[in-house]
Motif scaffolding. Sequence first.
Motif, PDB file in Angstrom:
ATOM      1  N   HIS A 136      34.088  42.296  38.127  1.00 54.12           N
ATOM      2  CA  HIS A 136      33.875  42.543  39.743  1.00 54.12           C
ATOM      3  C   HIS A 136      35.311  43.194  39.967  1.00 54.12           C
ATOM      4  CE1 HIS A 136      36.251  38.656  40.772  1.00 54.12           C
ATOM      5  NE2 HIS A 136      36.179  38.624  39.491  1.00 54.12           N
ATOM      6  N   GLY A 137      35.058  43.414  41.404  1.00 51.78           N
ATOM      7  CA  GLY A 137      36.572  44.052  42.215  1.00 51.78           C
ATOM      8  C   GLY A 137      36.497  43.089  43.167  1.00 51.78           C
ATOM      9  N   SER A 138      37.617  41.995  42.985  1.00 50.93           N
ATOM     10  CA  SER A 138      37.562  40.771  43.953  1.00 50.93           C
ATOM     11  C   SER A 138      38.260  41.241  45.357  1.00 50.93           C
ATOM     12  CB  SER A 138      38.578  39.736  43.187  1.00 50.93           C
ATOM     13  OG  SER A 138      39.920  40.534  43.023  1.00 50.93           O
ATOM     14  N   ASP A 139      38.883  42.386  45.212  1.00 50.01           N
ATOM     15  CA  ASP A 139      39.598  42.607  46.710  1.00 50.01           C
ATOM     16  C   ASP A 139      39.175  43.950  47.370  1.00 50.01           C
ATOM     17  OD1 ASP A 139      40.914  44.681  45.020  1.00 50.01           O
ATOM     18  OD2 ASP A 139      42.975  43.558  45.278  1.00 50.01           O
ATOM     19  N   TRP A 140      38.014  44.607  46.755  1.00 50.32           N
ATOM     20  CA  TRP A 140      37.678  45.781  47.426  1.00 50.32           C
ATOM     21  C   TRP A 140      36.098  45.919  47.571  1.00 50.32           C
ATOM     22  CZ3 TRP A 140      34.865  49.142  44.175  1.00 50.32           C
ATOM     23  CH2 TRP A 140      35.015  48.694  42.867  1.00 50.32           C
ATOM     24  N   CYS A 141      35.299  45.174  46.789  1.00 46.68           N
ATOM     25  CA  CYS A 141      33.811  45.453  46.621  1.00 46.68           C
ATOM     26  C   CYS A 141      33.221  44.449  47.320  1.00 46.68           C
ATOM     27  CB  CYS A 141      33.466  45.388  44.990  1.00 46.68           C
ATOM     28  SG  CYS A 141      32.148  45.112  44.506  1.00 46.68           S
ATOM     29  N   PRO A 142      32.599  44.880  48.650  1.00 44.69           N
ATOM     30  CA  PRO A 142      31.867  43.739  49.190  1.00 44.69           C
ATOM     31  C   PRO A 142      30.778  43.152  48.733  1.00 44.69           C
ATOM     32  CG  PRO A 142      32.317  45.691  50.560  1.00 44.69           C
ATOM     33  CD  PRO A 142      32.744  46.085  49.142  1.00 44.69           C
ATOM     34  N   PRO A 194      40.806  44.402  40.445  1.00 46.82           N
ATOM     35  CA  PRO A 194      41.468  44.432  41.671  1.00 46.82           C
ATOM     36  C   PRO A 194      42.239  45.645  42.001  1.00 46.82           C
ATOM     37  CG  PRO A 194      42.751  43.205  40.281  1.00 46.82           C
ATOM     38  CD  PRO A 194      41.504  43.669  39.491  1.00 46.82           C
ATOM     39  N   ARG A 195      42.339  46.233  43.297  1.00 47.05           N
ATOM     40  CA  ARG A 195      42.943  47.450  43.685  1.00 47.05           C
ATOM     41  C   ARG A 195      44.075  46.987  44.436  1.00 47.05           C
ATOM     42  NH1 ARG A 195      37.945  51.401  45.666  1.00 47.05           N
ATOM     43  NH2 ARG A 195      37.116  51.553  43.524  1.00 47.05           N
ATOM     44  N   LYS A 196      44.366  45.793  45.008  1.00 48.56           N
ATOM     45  CA  LYS A 196      45.425  45.588  45.569  1.00 48.56           C
ATOM     46  C   LYS A 196      46.396  44.425  44.835  1.00 48.56           C
ATOM     47  CE  LYS A 196      43.096  46.091  49.885  1.00 48.56           C
ATOM     48  NZ  LYS A 196      41.685  45.888  49.649  1.00 48.56           N
ATOM     49  N   SER A 197      45.906  43.398  44.331  1.00 48.37           N
ATOM     50  CA  SER A 197      46.555  42.237  43.567  1.00 48.37           C
ATOM     51  C   SER A 197      46.733  42.774  42.182  1.00 48.37           C
ATOM     52  CB  SER A 197      45.704  40.977  43.781  1.00 48.37           C
ATOM     53  OG  SER A 197      44.367  41.388  43.536  1.00 48.37           O
ATOM     54  N   PRO A 198      48.152  42.669  41.762  1.00 50.29           N
ATOM     55  CA  PRO A 198      48.488  42.917  40.618  1.00 50.29           C
ATOM     56  C   PRO A 198      47.770  42.263  39.492  1.00 50.29           C
ATOM     57  CG  PRO A 198      49.954  41.723  41.368  1.00 50.29           C
ATOM     58  CD  PRO A 198      49.303  41.952  42.493  1.00 50.29           C
ATOM     59  N   LEU A 199      47.385  42.727  38.193  1.00 46.67           N
ATOM     60  CA  LEU A 199      47.213  42.317  37.185  1.00 46.67           C
ATOM     61  C   LEU A 199      48.085  42.769  35.979  1.00 46.67           C
ATOM     62  CD1 LEU A 199      43.312  43.229  36.198  1.00 46.67           C
ATOM     63  CD2 LEU A 199      44.459  40.895  36.908  1.00 46.67           C
ATOM     64  N   SER A 200      48.296  41.902  35.138  1.00 46.94           N
ATOM     65  CA  SER A 200      49.416  42.385  33.873  1.00 46.94           C
ATOM     66  C   SER A 200      48.636  43.527  33.317  1.00 46.94           C
ATOM     67  CB  SER A 200      49.562  41.069  33.152  1.00 46.94           C
ATOM     68  OG  SER A 200      48.306  40.708  32.354  1.00 46.94           O
ATOM     69  N   ASP A 201      49.632  44.233  32.795  1.00 47.59           N
ATOM     70  CA  ASP A 201      48.927  45.580  31.888  1.00 47.59           C
ATOM     71  C   ASP A 201      48.214  44.913  30.626  1.00 47.59           C
ATOM     72  OD1 ASP A 201      50.519  46.962  33.459  1.00 47.59           O
ATOM     73  OD2 ASP A 201      52.046  47.375  32.008  1.00 47.59           O
ATOM     74  N   GLU A 202      48.593  43.711  30.211  1.00 42.92           N
ATOM     75  CA  GLU A 202      47.703  43.141  28.921  1.00 42.92           C
ATOM     76  C   GLU A 202      46.219  42.974  29.570  1.00 42.92           C
ATOM     77  OE1 GLU A 202      48.081  39.334  25.944  1.00 42.92           O
ATOM     78  OE2 GLU A 202      49.477  39.865  27.575  1.00 42.92           O
ATOM     79  N   GLN A 203      46.247  42.189  30.624  1.00 45.13           N
ATOM     80  CA  GLN A 203      44.979  42.050  31.243  1.00 45.13           C
ATOM     81  C   GLN A 203      44.083  43.040  31.573  1.00 45.13           C
ATOM     82  OE1 GLN A 203      43.770  38.186  31.521  1.00 45.13           O
ATOM     83  NE2 GLN A 203      41.916  39.251  31.632  1.00 45.13           N
TER      84      GLN A 203
END
Length: 126
Positions: A27-33, A64-73
Amino acid sequence: DGSWLTNYEEALAKAKAEDKVLLIEFHGSDWCPPCMKLNAEVLSQKAFKDYAADSLVLLNIDFPRKSPLSDEQRSHNEALAQKFGLQGVPMVVLLDAEGKELDRSVGFPRGGLDEFMEFVQSKSGE
């Protein structure tokens, strides 16, 4: 225990050890309704959480598009999207304890929580 893991290998090992079905949510937690709706109206509901605690191992694969994810994740998540042929989000994939795909559901379930519970329960042998 109903908590969401973020590592596929770890989740699969847990499913195997506990002989449970692995539920992967892409999912896209911060951009996908529809994703937000799935989380709010289905995955955070008591009926689902109670069932998941007993019968499922949960894996959260977020883009996510706004919240950061580690490169590894991020690369872990992208590799899984490729492995499972992500068709769009939200997508929920159910695997047996051996990692074999049982079923998948793309988009928000039309029948909401009830339909989703039926989908999950029919595959996890309850």
